[in-house]
Scaffold this motif. Structure first.
Motif, PDB file in Angstrom:
ATOM      1  N   HIS A  93      -3.384   7.828  -4.947  1.00 52.89           N
ATOM      2  CA  HIS A  93      -2.221   6.952  -5.128  1.00 52.89           C
ATOM      3  C   HIS A  93      -1.545   6.606  -3.787  1.00 52.89           C
ATOM      4  O   HIS A  93      -1.161   5.460  -3.547  1.00 52.89           O
ATOM      5  CB  HIS A  93      -1.253   7.693  -6.056  1.00 52.89           C
ATOM      6  N   HIS A 112      -1.172   2.961  -1.777  1.00 49.07           N
ATOM      7  CA  HIS A 112       0.045   2.300  -1.267  1.00 49.07           C
ATOM      8  C   HIS A 112      -0.191   1.765   0.141  1.00 49.07           C
ATOM      9  O   HIS A 112       0.143   0.626   0.454  1.00 49.07           O
ATOM     10  CB  HIS A 112       1.219   3.276  -1.251  1.00 49.07           C
ATOM     11  N   ASP A 143       4.601   0.228  -7.304  1.00 46.96           N
ATOM     12  CA  ASP A 143       3.314   0.551  -7.907  1.00 46.96           C
ATOM     13  C   ASP A 143       2.606  -0.686  -8.477  1.00 46.96           C
ATOM     14  O   ASP A 143       3.203  -1.494  -9.183  1.00 46.96           O
ATOM     15  CB  ASP A 143       3.497   1.584  -9.025  1.00 46.96           C
TER      16      ASP A 143
HETATM   17 ZN    ZN Z   1       3.584   4.742  -6.079  1.00 48.04          ZN
END
Ligand code: ZN
Ligand code: KG4
Length: 343
Positions: A128, A132, A341
């Motif tokens: 994750h 980003h 996100d």
């Molecule tokens: Zn995130």
């Protein structure tokens, strides 16, 4: 390659169809469904509820993103159900495997595994936090495939992507990390928060001020009408001479101010001043540590990523400081909608 990306680490259900071109990533389509407005009623995320919302949204989001991408390519879209389970047109499936809320992550991971299996395509697990950072390699529009996102940041040209070595600052709801990248897949953790993340501090301070979740954009909105100099707040670890951060003391200072004092958040002027001071305190610490890292490692590239990277005060203050200190460092910032996100 055409890659279907899936990301369900928190309260966003996201899918994207991406293609690579040299050292750059292009978005063919990008869909994000968020349960933030539902979570907002409770002042924060209830993990169980976020996971249930993921289950409701995941298939419609993937169907939508595939339809959009393949409509643009004027090709039939890959089927994900019924008699036709072909996956034709997709070369691989990528999915966020963590860190994140376990119930939410499971929905994306199981869906991706199933699609990779029935389509007989490779499955790519994506961290994750690295995901980003890689928003900085996404470049803007191409004439034939029209991505529905803003062009890449106004800093540097639209098609410019980070070069190595590069310092990366990740500032999200769960993480605040400084990382030195020397190549794709080669990176060194320099430091990070010892307690709350920067985004978490924004969210918790917002909650103390009676503002809805997510708190970062709310604080930022009020801050633009306030005067940070009217309220003094601490900048924890700003002079610590390492690359670690701490934000829980700032949150406590805000709580103490509100509980003990003259500062009643009833008045909107006071609220705006307090918001401005919170934002300035967080930004000051982030800017100081980034500059310290850039100088110490003699790096000419700096990228930021994560939800808090969409904060315009942070971007402006970084730009200003780099210019003022004549660091000749290129700052990379993803468009705001690719900071939070997404897939
Ligand atoms: Zn995130
Ligand atoms: O990266 P992200 O979407 O999710 C995580 O992986 O955590 O980051 C969400 C965080 C939240 O704490 C939210 O308040 C913060 O990013 N955020 C902002 C802004 N937009 C989102 N913080 C400050 N200013 C903003 N404009």
């Amino acid at each position: 390659m055409i890659i279907l990306g899936i990301e369900t680490s928190c309260d966003e259900t996201a899918a994207a169809v991406l293609t690579n071109n040299d050292n750059r990533i292009t978005i063919l389509s990008n869909v994000v469904a968020s349960s933030a407005s539902l979570q907002s009623k409770y002042g924060g995320i209830i993990p169980e509820q976020a996971a249930r919302e993921q289950i409701k949204s995941i298939i419609p989001v993937i169907e939508e993103v595939l339809s959009q991408a393949f409509f643009k390519k004027r090709l039939p879209r890959p089927a994900i159900g019924g008699a036709r389970n072909d996956g034709v047109g997709v070369d691989a499936v990528a999915v966020t495997y963590g860190p994140g809320l376990i119930g939410s992550l499971l929905v994306g991971v199981e869906t991706a595994k199933t699609l990779a299996r029935i389509w007989n395509k490779p499955l790519i697990p994506v961290n994750h936090l690295l995901g980003h950072f890689y928003a900085n390699w996404i470049t803007g529009y191409t004439p034939d495939v029209y991505a529905q996102v803003s062009p890449k940041s106004h800093i540097g040209s639209e098609n410019e992507v980070p070069k190595f070595p590069c310092i990366g600052l990740l500032v999200s709801g769960g993480h605040t990390d400084l990382v030195l990248f020397t190549d794709h897949g080669k990176y060194e953790y320099l430091g990070g928060t010892r307690d709350d993340a920067a985004g978490e501090c924004f969210d918790k301070c917002a909650r103390l001020l009676g503002l809805p979740y997510p708190g970062g954009p709310e604080i930022s909105r009020l801050a633009s009408q306030g005067d940070a100099l009217q309220v003094e707040l601490p900048r924890p670890m700003i002079d610590s001479n390492d690359f670690d951060f701490s934000f829980s003391g700032l949150k406590t200072a805000v709580a103490n101010l509100l509980h003990t004092s003259e500062v009643s958040p009833g008045s909107s002027e006071v609220k705006c001043n307090l918001a401005a001071s919170i934002e300035q305190a967080i930004v000051d610490v982030l800017v100081k540590k980034c500059v310290q890292a850039v100088k110490q490692y003699q790096v000419k590239q700096l990228m930021i990523a994560g939800g808090v990277a969409s904060n315009q005060k942070l971007v402006r203050n970084l730009q200003f400081t780099i210019y003022n200190l004549q660091l000749k460092t290129k700052l990379h910032v993803p468009p705001p909608e690719l900071c939070t996100d997404n897939a």
